[in-house]
Design a protein around this motif. Structure first.
Motif, PDB file in Angstrom:
ATOM      1  N   LEU A   1      38.840  41.736  42.622  1.00 13.97           N
ATOM      2  CA  LEU A   1      38.661  40.395  41.869  1.00 13.97           C
ATOM      3  C   LEU A   1      38.871  38.966  40.811  1.00 13.97           C
ATOM      4  CD1 LEU A   1      35.106  40.857  42.301  1.00 13.97           C
ATOM      5  CD2 LEU A   1      36.354  39.274  44.085  1.00 13.97           C
ATOM      6  N   ASP A   2      39.866  38.323  41.226  1.00 12.25           N
ATOM      7  CA  ASP A   2      41.131  37.601  39.979  1.00 12.25           C
ATOM      8  C   ASP A   2      40.174  35.805  40.043  1.00 12.25           C
ATOM      9  OD1 ASP A   2      43.268  36.800  38.753  1.00 12.25           O
ATOM     10  OD2 ASP A   2      44.241  36.309  40.462  1.00 12.25           O
ATOM     11  N   LEU A   3      39.198  35.636  39.608  1.00 10.95           N
ATOM     12  CA  LEU A   3      38.455  34.855  38.854  1.00 10.95           C
ATOM     13  C   LEU A   3      39.099  34.672  37.352  1.00 10.95           C
ATOM     14  CD1 LEU A   3      34.867  36.185  41.280  1.00 10.95           C
ATOM     15  CD2 LEU A   3      36.802  34.388  41.726  1.00 10.95           C
ATOM     16  N   HIS A   4      39.682  33.654  37.516  1.00  9.05           N
ATOM     17  CA  HIS A   4      39.830  33.081  36.573  1.00  9.05           C
ATOM     18  C   HIS A   4      39.895  31.033  36.064  1.00  9.05           C
ATOM     19  CE1 HIS A   4      43.971  32.152  38.245  1.00  9.05           C
ATOM     20  NE2 HIS A   4      44.165  33.769  38.147  1.00  9.05           N
ATOM     21  N   SER A   5      40.555  30.822  35.739  1.00  9.46           N
ATOM     22  CA  SER A   5      40.296  29.088  35.234  1.00  9.46           C
ATOM     23  C   SER A   5      41.076  28.464  37.073  1.00  9.46           C
ATOM     24  CB  SER A   5      40.444  28.629  34.375  1.00  9.46           C
ATOM     25  OG  SER A   5      41.919  28.884  33.777  1.00  9.46           O
ATOM     26  N   GLY A   6      42.462  29.237  37.199  1.00  7.61           N
ATOM     27  CA  GLY A   6      42.929  28.961  38.212  1.00  7.61           C
ATOM     28  C   GLY A   6      42.729  28.887  39.861  1.00  7.61           C
ATOM     29  N   ASN A   7      41.619  30.181  40.078  1.00 11.29           N
ATOM     30  CA  ASN A   7      41.243  30.689  40.437  1.00 11.29           C
ATOM     31  C   ASN A   7      39.833  29.721  41.153  1.00 11.29           C
ATOM     32  OD1 ASN A   7      43.404  32.043  41.258  1.00 11.29           O
ATOM     33  ND2 ASN A   7      43.217  33.007  40.967  1.00 11.29           N
ATOM     34  N   VAL A   8      39.020  28.841  40.307  1.00 10.90           N
ATOM     35  CA  VAL A   8      37.891  28.880  40.149  1.00 10.90           C
ATOM     36  C   VAL A   8      37.936  27.397  40.033  1.00 10.90           C
ATOM     37  CG1 VAL A   8      35.141  28.292  39.688  1.00 10.90           C
ATOM     38  CG2 VAL A   8      36.677  31.068  39.411  1.00 10.90           C
ATOM     39  N   MET A   9      38.081  26.157  40.702  1.00  8.55           N
ATOM     40  CA  MET A   9      37.748  25.023  39.966  1.00  8.55           C
ATOM     41  C   MET A   9      36.931  23.940  40.796  1.00  8.55           C
ATOM     42  SD  MET A   9      41.955  25.010  41.553  1.00  8.55           S
ATOM     43  CE  MET A   9      42.602  23.311  40.212  1.00  8.55           C
ATOM     44  N   LEU A  10      36.921  22.911  40.634  1.00  8.52           N
ATOM     45  CA  LEU A  10      35.840  22.155  40.829  1.00  8.52           C
ATOM     46  C   LEU A  10      35.806  20.843  41.591  1.00  8.52           C
ATOM     47  CD1 LEU A  10      34.379  21.115  36.944  1.00  8.52           C
ATOM     48  CD2 LEU A  10      33.666  23.076  38.174  1.00  8.52           C
ATOM     49  N   ARG A  11      34.697  20.517  42.659  1.00 13.41           N
ATOM     50  CA  ARG A  11      35.081  19.934  43.011  1.00 13.41           C
ATOM     51  C   ARG A  11      35.138  18.558  42.333  1.00 13.41           C
ATOM     52  NH1 ARG A  11      31.829  22.721  46.843  1.00 13.41           N
ATOM     53  NH2 ARG A  11      33.403  23.505  48.915  1.00 13.41           N
ATOM     54  N   ARG A  12      34.785  16.857  42.879  1.00 18.45           N
ATOM     55  CA  ARG A  12      34.420  15.490  42.599  1.00 18.45           C
ATOM     56  C   ARG A  12      33.372  15.934  41.756  1.00 18.45           C
ATOM     57  NH1 ARG A  12      38.813  12.555  43.217  1.00 18.45           N
ATOM     58  NH2 ARG A  12      39.767  12.763  45.232  1.00 18.45           N
ATOM     59  N   ASP A  13      32.586  16.316  42.150  1.00 15.99           N
ATOM     60  CA  ASP A  13      30.936  16.214  41.754  1.00 15.99           C
ATOM     61  C   ASP A  13      30.361  17.199  41.184  1.00 15.99           C
ATOM     62  OD1 ASP A  13      30.592  19.068  43.146  1.00 15.99           O
ATOM     63  OD2 ASP A  13      28.904  17.561  44.584  1.00 15.99           O
ATOM     64  N   GLY A  14      31.313  17.993  40.600  1.00 12.89           N
ATOM     65  CA  GLY A  14      30.954  19.056  39.423  1.00 12.89           C
ATOM     66  C   GLY A  14      30.965  20.595  39.711  1.00 12.89           C
ATOM     67  N   THR A  15      30.704  20.454  40.954  1.00 12.49           N
ATOM     68  CA  THR A  15      30.342  21.925  41.681  1.00 12.49           C
ATOM     69  C   THR A  15      31.309  22.987  41.744  1.00 12.49           C
ATOM     70  OG1 THR A  15      29.157  20.950  42.882  1.00 12.49           O
ATOM     71  CG2 THR A  15      30.143  23.284  43.840  1.00 12.49           C
ATOM     72  N   PRO A  16      31.563  23.739  41.226  1.00 12.21           N
ATOM     73  CA  PRO A  16      32.428  24.972  41.431  1.00 12.21           C
ATOM     74  C   PRO A  16      33.002  25.254  42.505  1.00 12.21           C
ATOM     75  CG  PRO A  16      30.280  26.217  40.378  1.00 12.21           C
ATOM     76  CD  PRO A  16      30.217  24.765  40.601  1.00 12.21           C
ATOM     77  N   VAL A  17      34.449  25.801  42.884  1.00  9.69           N
ATOM     78  CA  VAL A  17      34.510  26.634  43.938  1.00  9.69           C
ATOM     79  C   VAL A  17      36.297  27.341  43.466  1.00  9.69           C
ATOM     80  CG1 VAL A  17      35.869  25.553  46.454  1.00  9.69           C
ATOM     81  CG2 VAL A  17      35.002  23.758  44.962  1.00  9.69           C
ATOM     82  N   ILE A  18      35.706  28.650  44.350  1.00 16.41           N
ATOM     83  CA  ILE A  18      36.308  29.504  44.474  1.00 16.41           C
ATOM     84  C   ILE A  18      37.367  29.754  45.784  1.00 16.41           C
ATOM     85  CG2 ILE A  18      36.569  32.522  44.655  1.00 16.41           C
ATOM     86  CD1 ILE A  18      33.291  32.232  44.179  1.00 16.41           C
ATOM     87  N   THR A  19      38.352  29.163  44.769  1.00 17.39           N
ATOM     88  CA  THR A  19      39.664  28.865  46.410  1.00 17.39           C
ATOM     89  C   THR A  19      40.388  30.698  46.507  1.00 17.39           C
ATOM     90  OG1 THR A  19      41.128  28.083  43.508  1.00 17.39           O
ATOM     91  CG2 THR A  19      39.990  26.761  44.530  1.00 17.39           C
ATOM     92  N   ASP A  20      40.806  31.409  45.290  1.00 16.32           N
ATOM     93  CA  ASP A  20      41.374  31.990  45.651  1.00 16.32           C
ATOM     94  C   ASP A  20      41.175  33.096  44.634  1.00 16.32           C
ATOM     95  OD1 ASP A  20      43.748  33.261  46.830  1.00 16.32           O
ATOM     96  OD2 ASP A  20      45.564  32.611  45.575  1.00 16.32           O
ATOM     97  N   PRO A  21      40.368  34.116  45.373  1.00  9.29           N
ATOM     98  CA  PRO A  21      39.372  35.191  44.507  1.00  9.29           C
ATOM     99  C   PRO A  21      39.684  36.431  44.048  1.00  9.29           C
ATOM    100  CG  PRO A  21      38.332  34.798  46.156  1.00  9.29           C
ATOM    101  CD  PRO A  21      39.474  33.678  46.127  1.00  9.29           C
ATOM    102  N   LEU A  22      41.208  36.959  44.764  1.00 12.22           N
ATOM    103  CA  LEU A  22      41.348  38.503  45.318  1.00 12.22           C
ATOM    104  C   LEU A  22      43.076  38.069  45.022  1.00 12.22           C
ATOM    105  CD1 LEU A  22      39.935  38.638  48.976  1.00 12.22           C
ATOM    106  CD2 LEU A  22      39.214  39.195  46.460  1.00 12.22           C
ATOM    107  N   ALA A  23      42.733  39.831  43.838  1.00 12.04           N
ATOM    108  CA  ALA A  23      44.580  40.051  43.597  1.00 12.04           C
ATOM    109  C   ALA A  23      44.970  40.721  44.696  1.00 12.04           C
ATOM    110  CB  ALA A  23      44.226  40.365  42.513  1.00 12.04           C
TER     111      ALA A  23
END
Length: 189
Positions: free
Chosen positions: A167-189
């Motif tokens: 797993l590679d869950l850091h601020s660049g790979n966990v982002m937000l939608r416009r409504d503030g919901t977190p999105v896991i964008t690219d979680p694997l290293a």
């Protein structure tokens, strides 16, 4: 303003047009073609570049290569295609899952070059939402035994694909939608 589906379809047509002229194009060549079509950089990682067009503000074209040309990353490979495959094959529906509208491998250069059209997300570094999802990743990968404010629903989602790799869950790979919901964008290293 056009619908997201129309924006995604146009972005996909633009990306495929950028790769149509020459087989086995590299990421920099595709990016150059997209820039000529009016796309602007949003972000750059070790393996991929995110670009958006002013006429399609709600979607992003991600252009990536499985192997990086950067010296420090040569021993790693991009795992984004595996994450996309997991989302597609498992039929996963989660508020944390990235919406992928189109994905295509476009050449075999450097282990494979791909283009993806995904939902547009925003930086959430330091936000409580981003911290709770990152903490959930730490719990799932057993780097943390306490909950540390981790979201249980995020942990449940992460457990579904954690077997695919580190797993590679850091601020660049966990982002937000416009409504503030977190999105896991690219979680694997």
């Amino acid at each position: 303003m056009t619908t997201i589906r129309k924006q995604a379809n146009q972005a996909y047509r633009d990306a495929i047009t950028a790769t149509f002229n020459a087989p086995n194009m590299t990421r920099p060549q595709i990016v150059r073609e997209l820039r000529e079509q009016g796309y602007k950089f949003l972000g750059r990682g070790c393996f991929a570049v995110a670009m958006a067009h002013p006429d399609q503000p709600d979607v992003v074209v991600k252009v990536g290569q499985r192997r990086s040309h950067r010296q420090y990353a040569k021993r790693f490979s991009d795992r984004f295609p595996e994450y996309v495959g997991f989302l597609k094959d498992s039929g996963t529906r989660s508020k944390y899952a990235l919406k992928v509208y189109h994905f295509e491998e476009v050449s075999h250069v450097n282990g494979g070059t791909y283009v993806a059209v995904v939902e547009r997300c925003f930086a959430g570094k330091g936000s409580e939402a981003q911290k709770s999802v990152s903490a959930a990743g730490q719990v799932v990968s057993r780097k943390s035994w306490g909950t540390n404010g981790a979201s249980k629903t995020a942990a449940s989602f992460i457990k579904r694909f954690a077997y695919l790799g580190t797993l590679d869950l850091h601020s660049g790979n966990v982002m937000l939608r416009r409504d503030g919901t977190p999105v896991i964008t690219d979680p694997l290293a």
